[in-house]
Design a protein around this motif. Structure first.
Motif, PDB file in Angstrom:
ATOM      1  N   GLU A 144       0.616  -1.247   0.146  1.00  0.00           N
ATOM      2  CA  GLU A 144       0.161   0.159  -0.003  1.00  0.00           C
ATOM      3  C   GLU A 144       1.304   1.367   0.149  1.00  0.00           C
ATOM      4  O   GLU A 144       1.943   1.184   0.004  1.00  0.00           O
ATOM      5  CB  GLU A 144      -0.726  -0.121   1.140  1.00  0.00           C
ATOM      6  N   SER A 145       0.395   2.218   0.157  1.00  0.00           N
ATOM      7  CA  SER A 145       1.252   3.992  -0.694  1.00  0.00           C
ATOM      8  C   SER A 145       1.261   4.587   0.902  1.00  0.00           C
ATOM      9  O   SER A 145       1.024   3.796   2.122  1.00  0.00           O
ATOM     10  CB  SER A 145      -0.097   4.820  -0.724  1.00  0.00           C
ATOM     11  N   VAL A 146       2.767   4.735   0.802  1.00  0.00           N
ATOM     12  CA  VAL A 146       3.278   5.624   2.245  1.00  0.00           C
ATOM     13  C   VAL A 146       1.452   6.260   2.481  1.00  0.00           C
ATOM     14  O   VAL A 146       2.479   6.463   4.298  1.00  0.00           O
ATOM     15  CB  VAL A 146       3.878   6.794   1.631  1.00  0.00           C
ATOM     16  N   CYS A 147       1.267   6.496   2.264  1.00  0.00           N
ATOM     17  CA  CYS A 147       0.452   7.726   2.970  1.00  0.00           C
ATOM     18  C   CYS A 147      -0.587   6.708   4.168  1.00  0.00           C
ATOM     19  O   CYS A 147      -0.415   7.941   5.475  1.00  0.00           O
ATOM     20  CB  CYS A 147      -0.661   8.004   1.809  1.00  0.00           C
ATOM     21  N   VAL A 148      -0.595   5.349   3.878  1.00  0.00           N
ATOM     22  CA  VAL A 148      -1.123   4.725   5.313  1.00  0.00           C
ATOM     23  C   VAL A 148      -0.311   5.075   6.261  1.00  0.00           C
ATOM     24  O   VAL A 148      -0.635   5.091   7.484  1.00  0.00           O
ATOM     25  CB  VAL A 148      -1.407   3.645   4.712  1.00  0.00           C
ATOM     26  N   GLU A 149       1.028   4.878   5.658  1.00  0.00           N
ATOM     27  CA  GLU A 149       1.913   5.489   7.084  1.00  0.00           C
ATOM     28  C   GLU A 149       1.473   6.536   7.764  1.00  0.00           C
ATOM     29  O   GLU A 149       1.575   6.396   9.099  1.00  0.00           O
ATOM     30  CB  GLU A 149       3.635   4.093   7.084  1.00  0.00           C
ATOM     31  N   CYS A 150       1.767   6.990   7.387  1.00  0.00           N
ATOM     32  CA  CYS A 150       1.674   9.065   7.398  1.00  0.00           C
ATOM     33  C   CYS A 150       0.515   9.034   8.698  1.00  0.00           C
ATOM     34  O   CYS A 150       0.467   9.123   9.779  1.00  0.00           O
ATOM     35  CB  CYS A 150       1.433   9.927   6.324  1.00  0.00           C
ATOM     36  N   LYS A 151      -0.203   8.902   7.769  1.00  0.00           N
ATOM     37  CA  LYS A 151      -1.985   8.906   8.683  1.00  0.00           C
ATOM     38  C   LYS A 151      -1.666   7.931  10.158  1.00  0.00           C
ATOM     39  O   LYS A 151      -2.550   8.357  10.880  1.00  0.00           O
ATOM     40  CB  LYS A 151      -3.418   8.608   7.405  1.00  0.00           C
ATOM     41  N   ARG A 152      -1.638   6.769   9.751  1.00  0.00           N
ATOM     42  CA  ARG A 152      -1.444   6.107  11.717  1.00  0.00           C
ATOM     43  C   ARG A 152      -0.154   6.989  12.375  1.00  0.00           C
ATOM     44  O   ARG A 152      -0.458   6.827  13.057  1.00  0.00           O
ATOM     45  CB  ARG A 152      -0.206   4.738  11.205  1.00  0.00           C
ATOM     46  N   ARG A 153       0.678   7.379  11.840  1.00  0.00           N
ATOM     47  CA  ARG A 153       1.944   8.416  12.692  1.00  0.00           C
ATOM     48  C   ARG A 153       1.309   9.421  13.326  1.00  0.00           C
ATOM     49  O   ARG A 153       1.830   9.993  14.303  1.00  0.00           O
ATOM     50  CB  ARG A 153       2.668   8.324  12.035  1.00  0.00           C
ATOM     51  N   GLY A 154       0.441   9.888  12.526  1.00  0.00           N
ATOM     52  CA  GLY A 154      -0.133  10.928  12.518  1.00  0.00           C
ATOM     53  C   GLY A 154       0.320  11.971  12.427  1.00  0.00           C
ATOM     54  O   GLY A 154       0.133  13.209  12.496  1.00  0.00           O
ATOM     55  N   PRO A 199       1.704   9.251  -2.134  1.00  0.00           N
ATOM     56  CA  PRO A 199       0.164   8.439  -2.959  1.00  0.00           C
ATOM     57  C   PRO A 199       0.747   7.740  -3.237  1.00  0.00           C
ATOM     58  O   PRO A 199      -0.247   6.604  -3.655  1.00  0.00           O
ATOM     59  CB  PRO A 199      -0.330   9.931  -3.337  1.00  0.00           C
ATOM     60  N   VAL A 200       1.930   7.499  -4.172  1.00  0.00           N
ATOM     61  CA  VAL A 200       1.830   6.820  -5.157  1.00  0.00           C
ATOM     62  C   VAL A 200       3.101   6.163  -5.274  1.00  0.00           C
ATOM     63  O   VAL A 200       3.434   4.415  -5.402  1.00  0.00           O
ATOM     64  CB  VAL A 200       2.791   7.544  -6.522  1.00  0.00           C
ATOM     65  N   THR A 201       4.366   5.774  -4.087  1.00  0.00           N
ATOM     66  CA  THR A 201       5.102   5.437  -3.030  1.00  0.00           C
ATOM     67  C   THR A 201       4.005   4.064  -2.865  1.00  0.00           C
ATOM     68  O   THR A 201       4.094   4.472  -2.026  1.00  0.00           O
ATOM     69  CB  THR A 201       5.977   5.830  -3.161  1.00  0.00           C
ATOM     70  N   GLN A 202       5.084   3.591  -2.200  1.00  0.00           N
ATOM     71  CA  GLN A 202       5.012   1.170  -1.448  1.00  0.00           C
ATOM     72  C   GLN A 202       5.710   2.284   0.044  1.00  0.00           C
ATOM     73  O   GLN A 202       6.592   2.765  -0.433  1.00  0.00           O
ATOM     74  CB  GLN A 202       5.675   0.871  -2.251  1.00  0.00           C
ATOM     75  N   THR A 203       4.518   1.703   1.216  1.00  0.00           N
ATOM     76  CA  THR A 203       5.032   2.262   1.964  1.00  0.00           C
ATOM     77  C   THR A 203       6.101   1.297   2.293  1.00  0.00           C
ATOM     78  O   THR A 203       6.822  -0.079   1.768  1.00  0.00           O
ATOM     79  CB  THR A 203       4.007   1.633   3.157  1.00  0.00           C
ATOM     80  N   GLY A 204       6.511   1.079   3.844  1.00  0.00           N
ATOM     81  CA  GLY A 204       8.189   0.708   3.929  1.00  0.00           C
ATOM     82  C   GLY A 204       8.984   0.946   4.733  1.00  0.00           C
ATOM     83  O   GLY A 204      10.006   0.195   6.127  1.00  0.00           O
ATOM     84  N   CYS A 205       9.259   2.325   4.302  1.00  0.00           N
ATOM     85  CA  CYS A 205       9.922   2.816   4.992  1.00  0.00           C
ATOM     86  C   CYS A 205       9.699   3.743   7.024  1.00  0.00           C
ATOM     87  O   CYS A 205      10.795   4.409   6.659  1.00  0.00           O
ATOM     88  CB  CYS A 205      10.760   4.327   3.829  1.00  0.00           C
ATOM     89  N   GLY A 206       8.383   3.505   6.775  1.00  0.00           N
ATOM     90  CA  GLY A 206       7.429   4.267   8.397  1.00  0.00           C
ATOM     91  C   GLY A 206       7.764   5.678   7.812  1.00  0.00           C
ATOM     92  O   GLY A 206       7.730   6.179   8.971  1.00  0.00           O
ATOM     93  N   ALA A 207       7.895   6.156   6.821  1.00  0.00           N
ATOM     94  CA  ALA A 207       7.384   7.776   6.444  1.00  0.00           C
ATOM     95  C   ALA A 207       7.959   8.260   6.485  1.00  0.00           C
ATOM     96  O   ALA A 207       7.360   9.311   7.691  1.00  0.00           O
ATOM     97  CB  ALA A 207       5.166   7.417   6.168  1.00  0.00           C
ATOM     98  N   ILE A 208       9.095   8.234   6.531  1.00  0.00           N
ATOM     99  CA  ILE A 208      10.231   9.506   7.512  1.00  0.00           C
ATOM    100  C   ILE A 208       9.907  10.520   6.619  1.00  0.00           C
ATOM    101  O   ILE A 208       9.990  11.556   7.855  1.00  0.00           O
ATOM    102  CB  ILE A 208      11.780   8.541   7.041  1.00  0.00           C
ATOM    103  N   CYS A 209      10.237  10.553   5.419  1.00  0.00           N
ATOM    104  CA  CYS A 209      10.319  12.057   4.976  1.00  0.00           C
ATOM    105  C   CYS A 209       9.819  13.181   5.322  1.00  0.00           C
ATOM    106  O   CYS A 209       9.653  13.997   5.714  1.00  0.00           O
ATOM    107  CB  CYS A 209      10.680  12.203   3.509  1.00  0.00           C
ATOM    108  N   PRO A 210       8.156  12.437   5.098  1.00  0.00           N
ATOM    109  CA  PRO A 210       7.268  13.469   5.755  1.00  0.00           C
ATOM    110  C   PRO A 210       6.970  14.030   6.853  1.00  0.00           C
ATOM    111  O   PRO A 210       6.436  15.091   7.411  1.00  0.00           O
ATOM    112  CB  PRO A 210       6.266  13.052   4.696  1.00  0.00           C
ATOM    113  N   SER A 211       7.434  13.485   7.502  1.00  0.00           N
ATOM    114  CA  SER A 211       7.590  13.559   9.181  1.00  0.00           C
ATOM    115  C   SER A 211       8.815  14.697   9.540  1.00  0.00           C
ATOM    116  O   SER A 211       8.444  14.849  10.360  1.00  0.00           O
ATOM    117  CB  SER A 211       8.030  12.316  10.094  1.00  0.00           C
TER     118      SER A 211
END
Lengths: 419, 265
Positions: free
Chosen positions: B164-174, B189-201
């Motif tokens: 699934e998308s990185v957005c899923v992890e961003c939202k779970r992290r708040g 939105p077009v990228t697969q999750t797995g990194c823990g959504a580091i950059c947007p944080s």
């Protein structure tokens, strides 16, 4: 209530006032020369809380053991987090919201609640994004199961909007049906302090959904912020015994008929400024009878299948459970995580998703939210908070999608024909 | 006495070694891991080499030279389960940028004696050459996901690696959405999750390190990025990083700026 408690709380107000450097003592109720009441009000009663006494109110919540969480500015948005002092609230902030766009903005006054809802919702406290459900350990040829304890902090939700009270009530029904012990325990411990919206946001449509803007009866306390050049105070309505208990040590003034009229004017002004509207007449049948509408394909082309709408939705409850074993294989944990019907794995059965296309996932989400939710939980799943519109990166607007289907509905099909 | 533990091997092709280093970074788990699996051939960790065949082989890097191809076939023939790790092995990596350019020209510019260089015109993922049992994405891969893949192998189950998308992890992290709240371009939105959504944080847009998510709608995101003020060359460059050659990102960058055709060269 003891005399000692009052003295301690008055100490807090002096400390709080000096921190804020706002001479509000001169402009609020204290100026009237009247003295505040110090008796615990009854359920259903209304009182006035001076802005200058807000720190006492927060202190009273803390003294009762509540962990206060509420709106605060972080990373360019108003999110929910710990509130330890009144300055943690977004004082003097507001926001502009439109489809796919959110920007913080400064207000010209010092309102504590002069904004609507941001990307977070209270579900993150009641239905956490990650939650361990149980742990199992190997003991010889058997397993020992240990369910996760359901104890935890008692939250006081400060600043719950009308739409959010409605969304909590919806999730109460969802999780009660599921018999979820963790949710029930957290929910029972939670105090809901509602706040009437003094303005509507650009993507708000609670008035269409019948969930707001007036705060309904289901709360512990409800505040309305009355802010004029001469005055900054809150009309407090007591919704429960737990709410009344909080007020026992807080100085309160009697609410006048004029105060109540001021609240009515605020609610009416908010109702008149809704950024969006949705015609919900006959919406269940409209959507259920239109599974083949061309609009689904069009929205599927725009939709990123990124899940943002469902993650920010205060009623979406989709989840996945995962078994997480350790490397030795001696211990395994079951975790629950937020999931979304926009993920392909969500509808995966026998190695392949049932809803392969994005349009089919969007249709599933919107039809469930607005139509079949009625069949399942006896209400709409939408409270009109507008989060899914604002936080969609490409600005897909659920009110527009409904309107497009309503303008040119397909020929009604026979019940059950949903191919 | 021969070991009864399954044998693990790690091989590399064109890559920076960062992904296999992730295995050494598993400090807390390494002892438990070594108790369950025999590290038979892992040159970055040890000179000790145990002969194949191998039960589980991790392959890092992309195919960029003619010699790579027979070597890869040999590895495949010697491996029961072959897992590719990292953006190079799964999509061609940053060196996949050569697929959009003229490699001979690069060689003339970079090397004093280009005649000593023997290289393929393209950088391609392992899957293009041999069957792969599982692809683990990322630049670099996630330590937790690598352990999950090995753990799943040992447990005889499928790895739990969401597509699934990185957005899923961003939202779970708040994390507050950087696109919506800041107008910052983001590939989340077009990228697969797995990194823990580091950059947007950290208030940065996603760089797409884990490649396209399984329902990647890059054309729709590109429209949004243009609205945010990105011009065509910037848009093409945005998709052309570590996973430039992944089909969904390749198509998106080509749509933004049709590449000068290297086929005619």
């Amino acid at each position: 209530m003891t005399r000692r408690g009052v003295t301690r709380n008055l100490d807090i107000v002096i400390a709080g006032a000096s921190l804020e450097r706002v001479p509000e003592f001169l402009t609020d109720e204290r100026k009237s020369g009247r003295t505040p009441g110090m008796t615990e009000p009854a359920v259903g009663e209304k009182r006035i809380l001076a802005r200058a006494d807000f720190p006492i109110f927060l202190g009273a919540l803390r003294d009762l053991g509540y962990r206060v969480v509420g709106p605060t500015v972080r990373d360019g948005a108003i999110v929910y987090g710990p509130i330890t002092r009144v300055e943690d609230l977004p004082i003097g902030w507001t926001e502009r919201q439109d489809a796919g766009a959110y920007r913080l903005d400064r207000r010209s006054d010092g309102a504590l609640f002069g904004y609507v809802v941001g990307p977070h919702s209270w579900k993150k406290y009641l239905f956490p994004a990650h939650e361990r459900l149980w742990t199992a350990s190997r003991e010889g040829s058997r397993f020992a199961m240990a369910p996760e304890p359901v104890d935890g902090p008692s939250f006081a939700f400060l600043g719950v909007r009308a739409c959010e009270l409605a969304s909590i009530a919806i999730q109460d029904r969802v999780f009660a049906r599921a018999g979820d012990p963790g949710y029930a325990a957290r929910r029972t411990r939670t105090l809901r302090i509602a706040v009437q919206c003094g303005q509507a946001g650009g993507t708000c449509f609670c008035a269409s959904m019948g969930t707001g803007p007036a705060v309904g009866p289901s709360h512990d306390l409800a505040l309305t912020e009355i802010l004029t050049p001469q005055r900054h105070s809150f009309l407090v309505e007591v919704g429960s015994v737990a709410g009344a208990r909080v007020l026992a040590t807080v100085p309160l003034w009697p609410a006048t008929a004029e105060d109540e009229r001021a609240v009515e004017r605020i609610v009416a002004r908010t109702a008149a400024s809704m950024g969006r509207r949705m015609d919900v007449s006959g919406i269940r049948d409209l959507l259920v009878n239109n599974p083949g509408h061309p609009r689904w394909e069009l929205v599927g082309q725009r939709c990123l299948a990124c899940t943002n709408c469902t993650m920010v939705c205060p009623t979406c409850f989709c989840q996945t459970t995962e078994e997480v074993p350790n490397l030795s294989g001696e211990k395994v944990e079951r975790w629950r995580r937020w999931d979304s019907c926009f993920n392909s794995a969500f509808s995966e059965l026998h190695g392949s998703p049932i809803r392969k296309s994005t349009s089919s996932r969007y249709r599933q989400w919107m039809t469930h939210k607005l139509a079949t939710w009625h069949d399942q939980f006896d209400s709409s799943g939408c409270v009109g908070c507008g989060r899914c519109i604002t936080w969609c990166p490409v600005g897909i607007d659920i009110t527009e999608e409904v309107a497009a289907i309503r303008v040119a509905p397909a020929t009604p099909r026979a019940a059950g024909d949903r191919t | 006495m021969p070991s009864t533990r399954p044998k693990l091997a790690v091989f590399k092709f064109a890559s920076c070694d960062g992904c296999q280093l992730t295995l050494l970074d598993c400090e807390d788990e390494l002892l438990a891991l070594a108790g369950r699996i025999e590290i038979a051939d892992f040159r970055e960790a040890s000179r000790r080499v145990v002969e194949g065949p191998f039960d589980l082989t991790l392959v890092e890097g992309s195919v960029t030279t003619p010699e790579d191809i027979p070597r890869l076939h040999e590895i495949r023939a010697n491996s029961r389960v072959l897992v590719t790790i990292g953006a190079c092995a799964t999509a061609g990596g940053i060196q996949g940028l050569r697929n959009f350019a003229d490699v001979a020209e690069y060689q003339r510019v970079v090397y004093a004696h280009p005649e000593y260089i023997r290289s393929l015109a393209t950088s391609t993922p392992i899957q293009d050459h041999v069957p792969v049992d599982f692809e683990l994405r990322g630049c670099p891969i996630s330590r937790a996901q690598l352990l999950e893949v090995i753990s799943a192998y040992l447990g005889g189950r499928s790895p739990n690696v969401p597509r699934e998308s990185v957005c899923v992890e961003c939202k779970r992290r708040g994390t507050v959405c950087v696109v919506v709240a800041h107008g910052t371009p983001c590939l989340g939105p077009v990228t697969q999750t797995g990194c823990g959504a580091i950059c947007p944080s950290f208030h940065r847009g996603c760089y797409g390190c884990f490649g396209p998510q399984d329902t990647s709608n890059a054309p729709a995101l590109s429209q949004k990025l243009v609205q945010l003020g990105m011009d065509s060359p910037s848009l093409a460059r945005f998709y052309r990083t570590f996973n430039a050659n992944a089909p969904a990102f390749r198509a998106a960058s080509d749509a933004a700026r049709p590449s000068p055709s290297p086929e005619g060269a």
